[in-house]
Design a protein around this motif. Structure first.
Motif, PDB file in Angstrom:
ATOM      1  N   VAL A 123       0.872  -1.175   0.000  1.00  0.00           N
ATOM      2  CA  VAL A 123       0.000   0.000   0.000  1.00  0.00           C
ATOM      3  C   VAL A 123       0.908   1.224   0.000  1.00  0.00           C
ATOM      4  O   VAL A 123       1.768   1.364   0.851  1.00  0.00           O
ATOM      5  CB  VAL A 123      -0.930   0.027   1.234  1.00  0.00           C
ATOM      6  N   GLY A 124       0.723   2.088  -0.999  1.00  0.00           N
ATOM      7  CA  GLY A 124       1.532   3.287  -1.120  1.00  0.00           C
ATOM      8  C   GLY A 124       0.698   4.539  -1.088  1.00  0.00           C
ATOM      9  O   GLY A 124      -0.532   4.485  -1.209  1.00  0.00           O
ATOM     10  N   LEU A 125       1.355   5.678  -0.930  1.00  0.00           N
ATOM     11  CA  LEU A 125       0.679   6.971  -0.917  1.00  0.00           C
ATOM     12  C   LEU A 125       1.066   7.752  -2.171  1.00  0.00           C
ATOM     13  O   LEU A 125       2.219   7.740  -2.590  1.00  0.00           O
ATOM     14  CB  LEU A 125       1.085   7.776   0.314  1.00  0.00           C
ATOM     15  N   ILE A 126       0.095   8.443  -2.743  1.00  0.00           N
ATOM     16  CA  ILE A 126       0.340   9.289  -3.906  1.00  0.00           C
ATOM     17  C   ILE A 126       0.516  10.715  -3.406  1.00  0.00           C
ATOM     18  O   ILE A 126      -0.307  11.227  -2.638  1.00  0.00           O
ATOM     19  CB  ILE A 126      -0.832   9.208  -4.911  1.00  0.00           C
ATOM     20  N   THR A 127       1.594  11.366  -3.834  1.00  0.00           N
ATOM     21  CA  THR A 127       1.844  12.755  -3.489  1.00  0.00           C
ATOM     22  C   THR A 127       2.174  13.531  -4.758  1.00  0.00           C
ATOM     23  O   THR A 127       2.287  12.946  -5.828  1.00  0.00           O
ATOM     24  CB  THR A 127       3.029  12.884  -2.498  1.00  0.00           C
ATOM     25  N   GLU A 128       2.336  14.823  -4.624  1.00  0.00           N
ATOM     26  CA  GLU A 128       2.736  15.686  -5.733  1.00  0.00           C
ATOM     27  C   GLU A 128       4.079  16.301  -5.423  1.00  0.00           C
ATOM     28  O   GLU A 128       4.437  16.496  -4.252  1.00  0.00           O
ATOM     29  CB  GLU A 128       1.713  16.805  -5.958  1.00  0.00           C
TER      30      GLU A 128
END
Length: 132
Positions: A123-128
């Motif tokens: 499970v990963g996190l999406i960032t900008e």
């Protein structure tokens, strides 16, 4: 004359290019989420495998970018059930979370925990990227 006239093929190619340039932005679906900005290394993923993306908006509503209605808010239990079905078919699928930067930290952590309970190995996190 033994040469092939390629001018009509170039015209067709340019028309197709314009059509794809116009329709490509319309294909992007999802919920409007203001992602947190940070510098981080990208996750190593198989480029051919499409990840399962779960979004949490500023109000704490959950959205799953799969299925017939990706813009419909879902309960956490329904998100779990849908992700479990997807992982039953594709056990090695990456699950990514798009959490709005205004949502409570506990909401995102709770979502990640529930995703791991249904079998999400990664499970990963999406960032900008930070602007400026």
């Amino acid at each position: 004359m033994s040469d092939i006239n390629v001018v009509p093929y170039i015209d067709v190619m340019l028309v197709l290019l314009v059509i794809f340039m116009i329709t490509a932005p319309m294909l992007t679906q999802g919920v409007s989420v203001e992602l947190p900005q940070t510098t981080s290394e990208p996750i190593d993923m198989d480029k051919d495998a499409e990840p399962v993306i779960v979004s949490v908006d500023a109000d704490g509503a959950y959205y799953l970018d799969a299925g017939e209605e990706p813009e419909r808010a879902l309960s956490i239990e329904l998100v779990q059930a849908q992700v479990e079905k997807i992982l039953a078919q594709r056990p090695d699928a990456n699950v990514l979370v798009r959490g709005d930067h205004k949502v409570a930290y506990g909401t995102v952590v709770s979502l990640m925990s529930r995703l791991q309970q249904v079998g999400a190995q990664r499970v990963g996190l999406i960032t900008e990227e930070p602007q400026g």
